[in-house]
Design a protein around this motif. Structure first.
Motif, mmCIF file in Angstrom:
data_model
loop_
_atom_site.group_PDB
_atom_site.id
_atom_site.type_symbol
_atom_site.label_atom_id
_atom_site.label_comp_id
_atom_site.label_asym_id
_atom_site.label_seq_id
_atom_site.Cartn_x
_atom_site.Cartn_y
_atom_site.Cartn_z
ATOM 1 N N TYR A 74 47.301 29.307 -52.400
ATOM 2 C CA TYR A 74 46.310 30.195 -51.811
ATOM 3 C C TYR A 74 45.585 31.221 -52.681
ATOM 4 O O TYR A 74 44.599 31.386 -52.776
ATOM 5 N N ARG A 75 46.657 32.109 -53.093
ATOM 6 C CA ARG A 75 46.438 33.290 -53.809
ATOM 7 C C ARG A 75 47.623 33.098 -54.699
ATOM 8 O O ARG A 75 48.778 33.173 -54.376
ATOM 9 N N GLN A 76 47.311 33.908 -56.206
ATOM 10 C CA GLN A 76 48.293 34.165 -57.022
ATOM 11 C C GLN A 76 47.646 35.171 -57.957
ATOM 12 O O GLN A 76 46.344 35.099 -58.295
ATOM 13 N N CYS A 77 48.153 36.452 -58.117
ATOM 14 C CA CYS A 77 47.561 37.437 -59.053
ATOM 15 C C CYS A 77 48.554 38.248 -59.632
ATOM 16 O O CYS A 77 49.767 38.265 -59.197
ATOM 17 N N GLY B 68 52.394 21.638 -49.671
ATOM 18 C CA GLY B 68 51.567 20.488 -48.844
ATOM 19 C C GLY B 68 50.234 20.505 -48.612
ATOM 20 O O GLY B 68 49.709 19.770 -47.982
ATOM 21 N N GLY B 69 49.371 21.749 -48.955
ATOM 22 C CA GLY B 69 48.269 21.562 -48.822
ATOM 23 C C GLY B 69 47.665 23.058 -48.620
ATOM 24 O O GLY B 69 48.658 23.658 -47.734
ATOM 25 N N ILE B 70 46.421 23.216 -48.661
ATOM 26 C CA ILE B 70 45.908 24.679 -48.173
ATOM 27 C C ILE B 70 44.704 24.709 -47.374
ATOM 28 O O ILE B 70 44.346 25.708 -46.983
ATOM 29 N N SER B 71 44.081 23.312 -47.209
ATOM 30 C CA SER B 71 43.008 23.395 -46.211
ATOM 31 C C SER B 71 42.767 23.037 -45.008
ATOM 32 O O SER B 71 42.016 23.186 -44.163
ATOM 33 N N SER B 72 44.003 22.166 -44.433
ATOM 34 C CA SER B 72 43.831 21.582 -43.284
ATOM 35 C C SER B 72 45.510 21.328 -42.834
ATOM 36 O O SER B 72 46.437 21.435 -43.559
ATOM 37 N N GLY B 73 45.655 21.053 -41.443
ATOM 38 C CA GLY B 73 46.904 20.689 -40.947
ATOM 39 C C GLY B 73 47.974 22.028 -41.067
ATOM 40 O O GLY B 73 48.911 21.661 -40.603
ATOM 41 N N GLY B 74 47.575 23.251 -41.123
ATOM 42 C CA GLY B 74 48.308 24.178 -40.891
ATOM 43 C C GLY B 74 49.571 24.140 -41.804
ATOM 44 O O GLY B 74 50.650 24.658 -41.661
#
Length: 503
Positions: free
Chosen positions: A71-74, A208-214
């Motif tokens: 989601y984010r890395q910086c 396990g994913g970033i866009s759906s399914g929580g």
């Protein structure tokens, strides 16, 4: 994995890697490290995700699968109490320095000279020789000129005046397929010493994913101090987004730090708690004292609950400096592991940087198919690091094609036969065995079929012939799309097949 595959829809199409223009500032640039099995998106403002929230193929594994876990890395860099960050996605405090790429919104990539500045590859020795470590280096420089406290409040004394020289290194040979290496050189460009500095490799991973399914709600974190490793995994070992069991794990290793402490401090936070707002002096204090593991700031502030930021468990490993990772292993009433929405501060400090000097930090980002595989990858990274990344690289042969009615003719030169030398051997020589030609119709480029293995025929030649090798594929049909991959290979002393490109 650009430059290795040829795509046919009766006419030849070259697969290339494009970056999106997503910033109004023409000096800002992006790129994707795509030479191995992990796609990793890079920018020249200190973050490894898109400005506007568009999810690029960053920490995508296998590459081209759409399985993305970041989601984010910086990076965050701070001194008391001013923290420069790229974690918001709404206000960036790092800004790109021009002159280190071709000015076409693309970060300079060593394997793509069209991205280089007019002066050539931007990393050179005193004699002007290019310094390229891996098969795919990227390089950029950014500074803290958008430091919120300086830029918006005109507090000139709050400009740290630091520059970050960022290099990312990637290889595509067996043993290197699951990681990228990041080097940060933090330069003090001011006339005063910067004291008690901390570095944070901020990581918000959604396994396990970033866009759906929580999927971001059921993550856990692990810590292995012996390996200087913080890693993330999915609690229920199932991705609802991908509809797959056992989603991969991802990890961060601190290989080199200015004070030789490795990961000196790390803490996990719920994403709902860590709702980043970089444009506030209060946020600077929260971030700095968390990087420093100073609990008193949180105890003394009426708006903060120290238990939201420190998870030391019953037996903290190192006082307040390291969280107990098992505190993120949250279970439900039935004892099932359910995890939570994990964000990690992975830090090193304190260290001082004198005017004109640089502090150097090396970080590895990696994936593993399971915990055992992840730890094995970590051990391999350390092995390469301790050997100065002297990785025997097999060059990438170039292929060309001519298309006719239900036939594809593939050609490549004998350049590797004539010119290649493996410099790592005790007696340098050409130890390549030949070429393997692959084909697929899979648009994800995940499943390939071997068309032929061709022994290297021209090692004794001294003249390069552009079409020395020829393969004719007659098992094709008009109107269908075919992808081809040509790989040079060798057999290692241990009897393992090593290729120039991983599939």
């Amino acid at each position: 994995m650009k430059l290795f595959r040829i795509n046919f829809l009766i006419m030849l199409l070259l697969l290339i890697s494009n970056t999106n223009t997503f910033a109004q500032d023409p000096d800002r640039a992006t790129g994707t490290h795509n030479i191995n099995q992990v796609g990793y998106f890079v920018t020249n403002i200190g973050q490894f995700y898109e400005w506007d929230g568009t999810f690029q193929r960053t920490m995508e594994y296998p590459i081209n699968s759409g399985h993305i876990c970041m989601y984010r890395q910086c990076i965050m860099i701070g001194v008391p109490v001013n923290v420069i960050s790229a974690a918001s996605g709404r206000y960036e405090e790092w800004d790109a320095l021009p002159g280190y790429n071709a000015g076409n919104y693309e970060i300079a990539m060593s394997n793509d000279p069209s991205t280089w500045p007019d002066s050539g590859w931007p990393v050179q020795d005193e004699e002007g020789n290019y310094i390229i470590l891996s098969q795919q280096d990227s390089y950029c420089v950014y500074c803290d000129s958008l430091n919120w406290r300086y830029y918006n409040n005109h507090e000139e004394d709050m400009l740290l005046n630091i520059r970050v020289h960022q290099s990312v290194y990637s290889w595509g040979v067996i043993g290197t397929e699951k990681f990228h290496i990041l080097k940060f050189e933090i330069e003090n460009n001011s006339d005063r010493e910067l004291k008690e500095m901390y570095f944070n490799f901020y990581s918000d991973m959604d396994m396990g994913g970033i866009s759906s399914g929580g999927e971001w709600l059921d993550d856990c974190v692990g810590f292995d101090k012996d390996r200087e490793l913080v890693y993330f995994f999915d609690a229920d070992k199932y991705s609802d987004e991908w509809d797959e069991e056992n989603p991969f794990l991802t990890g961060v290793i601190f290989l080199k730090t200015p004070n030789d402490l490795g990961i000196s401090d790390w803490h996990w936070i719920k994403a709902s708690i860590d709702e980043v707002a970089v444009n506030s002096a209060f946020w600077d204090s929260v971030s700095y004292y968390l990087m420093k593991s100073d609990t008193m700031f949180f105890h003394n502030h009426p708006l903060l609950d120290v238990s939201d930021y420190f998870h030391l468990g019953d037996n903290p490993l190192n006082g307040t400096h390291w969280d107990d990772p098992t505190t993120s292993h949250i279970t439900d009433e039935s004892g099932n592991l359910i995890g939570t929405d994990v964000v990690a501060y992975i830090c090193n400090g304190p260290f001082d940087v004198s005017p004109g000097e640089r502090a150097e930090i090396w970080v590895a980002v990696m994936v593993g198919d399971n915990e055992e595989d992840l730890l094995a990858v970590a051990d391999k990274i350390w092995e390469y690091y301790e050997d100065d990344f002297k990785i025997a690289i097999i060059p990438m042969p170039e292929i060309e094609a001519k298309v006719s009615d239900c036939i594809v003719d593939l050609y490549w030169s004998n350049k590797l036969d004539v010119e290649y030398i493996n410099p790592i051997l005790a007696i340098p020589e050409n130890d390549l065995e030949g070429y393997i030609l692959y084909r697929t119709t899979d648009p994800t480029l995940s499943n390939w079929t071997v068309l032929d293995t061709i022994h290297m025929l021209y090692k004794e030649d001294s003249v390069i012939t552009e079409q020395a090798y020829h393969f004719q594929d007659k098992a094709v049909y008009n109107g269908f799309r075919y992808f081809y991959n040509l790989s040079a290979y060798r057999i290692s002393p241990a009897g393992k097949l090593e290729q120039s490109i991983l599939l």
